[in-house]
Design a protein around this motif. Structure first.
Motif, mmCIF file in Angstrom:
data_model
loop_
_atom_site.group_PDB
_atom_site.id
_atom_site.type_symbol
_atom_site.label_atom_id
_atom_site.label_comp_id
_atom_site.label_asym_id
_atom_site.label_seq_id
_atom_site.Cartn_x
_atom_site.Cartn_y
_atom_site.Cartn_z
ATOM 1 N N TYR A 120 -0.780 -4.047 9.591
ATOM 2 C CA TYR A 120 -0.411 -4.285 7.972
ATOM 3 C C TYR A 120 -1.058 -3.234 7.045
ATOM 4 C CZ TYR A 120 1.622 -8.767 8.933
ATOM 5 O OH TYR A 120 2.418 -10.010 9.610
ATOM 6 N N LYS A 121 -1.765 -2.544 7.337
ATOM 7 C CA LYS A 121 -2.482 -1.620 6.483
ATOM 8 C C LYS A 121 -1.704 -1.142 5.468
ATOM 9 C CE LYS A 121 -3.763 2.424 8.090
ATOM 10 N NZ LYS A 121 -4.379 3.585 8.959
ATOM 11 N N GLU A 122 -0.730 -0.523 5.708
ATOM 12 C CA GLU A 122 -0.162 0.309 4.591
ATOM 13 C C GLU A 122 0.674 -0.673 3.532
ATOM 14 O OE1 GLU A 122 2.014 4.064 5.527
ATOM 15 O OE2 GLU A 122 1.661 3.376 7.454
ATOM 16 N N GLN A 123 1.030 -1.890 4.150
ATOM 17 C CA GLN A 123 1.609 -2.933 3.270
ATOM 18 C C GLN A 123 0.411 -3.597 2.390
ATOM 19 O OE1 GLN A 123 4.180 -4.832 6.606
ATOM 20 N NE2 GLN A 123 5.154 -5.237 4.815
ATOM 21 N N TRP A 124 -0.628 -3.749 3.158
ATOM 22 C CA TRP A 124 -2.009 -4.500 2.262
ATOM 23 C C TRP A 124 -2.294 -3.456 1.147
ATOM 24 C CZ3 TRP A 124 -4.967 -6.261 7.150
ATOM 25 C CH2 TRP A 124 -4.409 -7.571 7.792
ATOM 26 N N ALA A 125 -2.013 -2.229 1.369
ATOM 27 C CA ALA A 125 -2.628 -1.275 0.307
ATOM 28 C C ALA A 125 -1.571 -1.225 -0.871
ATOM 29 C CB ALA A 125 -2.220 0.145 0.908
ATOM 30 N N LYS A 126 -0.723 -2.041 -0.942
ATOM 31 C CA LYS A 126 0.074 -2.070 -2.096
ATOM 32 C C LYS A 126 -0.189 -3.331 -2.862
ATOM 33 C CE LYS A 126 3.952 0.280 -0.228
ATOM 34 N NZ LYS A 126 4.011 1.354 -0.988
ATOM 35 N N ASN A 127 -1.214 -4.104 -2.556
ATOM 36 C CA ASN A 127 -1.666 -5.367 -3.131
ATOM 37 C C ASN A 127 -1.921 -5.129 -4.716
ATOM 38 O OD1 ASN A 127 -2.789 -8.035 -3.147
ATOM 39 N ND2 ASN A 127 -4.798 -7.160 -3.549
ATOM 40 N N GLU A 128 -2.666 -4.073 -5.054
ATOM 41 C CA GLU A 128 -2.853 -3.762 -6.337
ATOM 42 C C GLU A 128 -1.674 -3.281 -7.459
ATOM 43 O OE1 GLU A 128 -5.946 -4.561 -7.866
ATOM 44 O OE2 GLU A 128 -6.220 -5.139 -6.101
ATOM 45 N N GLU A 129 -0.757 -2.687 -6.710
ATOM 46 C CA GLU A 129 0.431 -2.529 -7.438
ATOM 47 C C GLU A 129 1.262 -3.940 -7.627
ATOM 48 O OE1 GLU A 129 2.573 1.367 -6.231
ATOM 49 O OE2 GLU A 129 1.293 0.614 -4.286
ATOM 50 N N PHE A 130 1.232 -4.666 -6.790
ATOM 51 C CA PHE A 130 1.976 -5.981 -6.826
ATOM 52 C C PHE A 130 1.387 -6.916 -7.758
ATOM 53 C CE2 PHE A 130 4.435 -5.053 -3.207
ATOM 54 C CZ PHE A 130 5.586 -5.882 -3.382
ATOM 55 N N LYS A 131 -0.155 -6.912 -7.814
ATOM 56 C CA LYS A 131 -1.018 -7.610 -9.226
ATOM 57 C C LYS A 131 -0.378 -6.921 -10.170
ATOM 58 C CE LYS A 131 -5.033 -9.079 -6.466
ATOM 59 N NZ LYS A 131 -6.426 -8.869 -6.271
ATOM 60 N N LYS A 132 -0.457 -5.590 -10.267
ATOM 61 C CA LYS A 132 -0.073 -5.161 -11.653
ATOM 62 C C LYS A 132 1.197 -5.403 -12.225
ATOM 63 C CE LYS A 132 -0.062 -0.505 -13.915
ATOM 64 N NZ LYS A 132 0.088 0.985 -13.578
ATOM 65 N N GLU A 133 2.088 -5.786 -11.332
ATOM 66 C CA GLU A 133 3.517 -6.079 -11.872
ATOM 67 C C GLU A 133 3.676 -7.560 -11.921
ATOM 68 O OE1 GLU A 133 5.654 -3.835 -12.931
ATOM 69 O OE2 GLU A 133 4.250 -2.269 -12.462
ATOM 70 N N ASN A 134 2.762 -8.192 -11.546
ATOM 71 C CA ASN A 134 2.742 -9.674 -11.705
ATOM 72 C C ASN A 134 3.793 -10.281 -10.587
ATOM 73 O OD1 ASN A 134 0.485 -9.971 -13.697
ATOM 74 N ND2 ASN A 134 2.048 -9.802 -15.501
ATOM 75 N N ILE A 135 3.685 -9.570 -9.496
ATOM 76 C CA ILE A 135 4.827 -10.017 -8.628
ATOM 77 C C ILE A 135 4.252 -10.586 -7.068
ATOM 78 C CG2 ILE A 135 6.854 -9.034 -9.472
ATOM 79 C CD1 ILE A 135 6.346 -6.786 -7.528
ATOM 80 N N MET A 136 4.714 -11.049 -6.529
ATOM 81 C CA MET A 136 4.224 -11.615 -4.962
ATOM 82 C C MET A 136 5.043 -10.986 -4.040
ATOM 83 S SD MET A 136 4.063 -15.703 -3.809
ATOM 84 C CE MET A 136 3.662 -15.984 -2.040
ATOM 85 N N GLY A 137 4.077 -10.438 -2.887
ATOM 86 C CA GLY A 137 4.716 -10.352 -1.739
ATOM 87 C C GLY A 137 4.387 -11.132 -0.386
ATOM 88 N N LEU A 138 5.296 -11.740 0.107
ATOM 89 C CA LEU A 138 4.611 -12.486 1.543
ATOM 90 C C LEU A 138 5.215 -11.896 2.818
ATOM 91 C CD1 LEU A 138 3.824 -15.204 2.121
ATOM 92 C CD2 LEU A 138 6.026 -16.224 1.953
ATOM 93 N N LEU A 139 4.265 -11.488 3.290
ATOM 94 C CA LEU A 139 4.147 -10.725 4.655
ATOM 95 C C LEU A 139 4.642 -11.829 5.953
ATOM 96 C CD1 LEU A 139 1.832 -8.017 3.973
ATOM 97 C CD2 LEU A 139 4.171 -8.104 3.133
ATOM 98 N N GLY A 140 5.743 -11.368 6.878
ATOM 99 C CA GLY A 140 5.548 -11.988 8.000
ATOM 100 C C GLY A 140 5.960 -13.486 7.808
#
Length: 406
Positions: A120-140
């Protein structure tokens, strides 16, 4: 205002997601199914219309191309992107969602095409970008990972003060009639099974040789089956979120015929993921093998039997030792009757739809990138019951086990 949903991927799981979104069209609104191969999308859309009366749109897209993805998201006006394409394409689809400010969901974590490793490392690394855009990413948001994560969260919420050990158990007792075939994408399946095993114990990861550890577990409604320790991605997030965890393992059943075929293919190099030269052309053995094997999406009409997937957890409640088994059983033929896919695709596609449904309805909400066990498990498991995947809980004595022997 009606929602708009974009599904990317038109394999067996994409077929199930399209069907189940159409069956819940009040939530999903205007639905578009996209893939590199438009004929697959059209075929699914035709079947969905015949069985449900709901029309879904189709489109073509190269999911390796962020510009194509962003154009498609913009053209559809999607409120959510459900990614059931290849795990190799998770990062490009996530990047397109960031660029468009749209919620994202997938069923399997990122794999690099040239490295047989998933994390998950590279997907978790996008956490701040998702927060900045006020969007949600749900993995798995599949079954394992997915429902198994939610089972763990449910056990933690309702049955334990501390969970000390978890065994995730995946049994497919289906018979498709072929000498050798895979129930989902051949490349992903064979890379997963032929990789070294790993489990987590006492704060560290322990690596094993492929298929080195076998145990026989007694699966309700199926019986005793040889089960082999593999590495599976949900363990990577669960070790972060389950309190008191001392060990977590993942076991999957395989018949001897499957293992014999796989070993032969491995011995002659057919599971290789590096280019080789053949008569002046460059080919990747695993990709070539995938073209020879039956398309997993074609197995539905031929597959009989059941699946049983669940978690066996031990821990403490009010200072006393406790054991529970939470599991779900699906019938291949019943799944095909409903959505024209066998149970392996069904058990992945239904949870993908449920995860997206909870996001669109605001029942699961947050800004950033999340794993399934980070949310309240109750609404998800309630949906599971009404959407075709009823589950059961077996409470055991503290010293009881499901294993026949090890």
């Amino acid at each position: 205002m009606s929602k708009k949903t974009l599904i990317i991927g038109a394999g067996g799981v994409g077929n199930v997601v399209a069907f189940k979104c159409a069956m819940n069209s009040k939530t999903f609104g205007n639905i578009t199914l996209a893939s590199r191969t438009i004929s697959k999308c059209i075929s699914i859309a035709t079947n969905v219309k015949k069985k449900t009366g709901v029309e879904i749109n189709t489109a073509t897209v190269d999911a390796d191309s962020v510009p194509q993805l962003t154009e498609l998201i913009a053209n559809t006006g999607a409120d959510i992107v459900i990614n059931v394409a290849l795990p190799y394409q998770d990062l490009t689809i996530m990047d397109a969602c960031i660029e468009c400010g749209v919620d994202y969901l997938d069923t399997a974590n990122y794999e690099h095409p040239d490295t047989a490793k998933f994390e998950y490392k590279e997907q978790w690394a996008k956490n701040e970008e998702f927060k900045k855009e006020n969007i949600m990413g749900l993995l798995g948001s599949g079954f394992d990972p997915g429902v198994t994560n939610v089972f763990c969260a449910y056990a933690q919420k309702h049955y334990f003060d501390e969970i000390h050990t978890i065994d995730i158990l995946d049994c497919n007792d289906g018979d498709h009639g072929y000498p050798f075939a895979t129930n989902f994408n051949p490349e992903i399946n064979l890379r997963e099974v032929s990789a070294k095993g790993r489990y987590w114990e006492d704060g560290k990861w322990i690596e094993t040789e492929p298929m080195e550890i076998k145990q026989i577990w007694d699966y309700p409604e199926i019986g005793a089956k040889d089960s082999y320790l593999l590495y599976h991605e949900e363990m990577e997030s669960l070790v972060k979120h389950i309190k008191g965890l001392k060990r977590i393992r993942f076991f999957m059943t395989f018949g001897q015929s499957y293992l014999t075929h796989m070993k032969c293919l491995e011995n002659v190099g057919m599971l290789g993921i590096k280019e080789v030269e053949h008569k002046g052309a460059k080919i990747i053995p695993m990709e070539f093998l995938a073209t020879l094997l039956p398309d997993p999406a074609s197995l539905g009409p031929h597959t009989k039997g059941k699946t049983n997937i669940g978690i066996f957890a031990k821990g403490l409640k009010d200072g006393k030792e406790k054991s529970i088994y939470i599991y779900q059983i699906s019938d291949h033929e019943k799944c095909y009757e409903e959505v024209m896919s066998q149970a392996v695709s069904y058990t992945t596609g239904v949870p993908a739809m449920i995860g997206a449904k909870l996001i669109l309805e605001g029942k699961w909400r947050g800004h950033g990138v999340f794993n399934m066990e980070e949310f309240d498990p109750d609404p998800f498991l309630e949906e599971l019951k009404v959407q075709g995947l009823p589950w059961k809980i077996m409470e055991l004595k503290a010293d009881e086990d499901l294993r026949i022997y090890t």
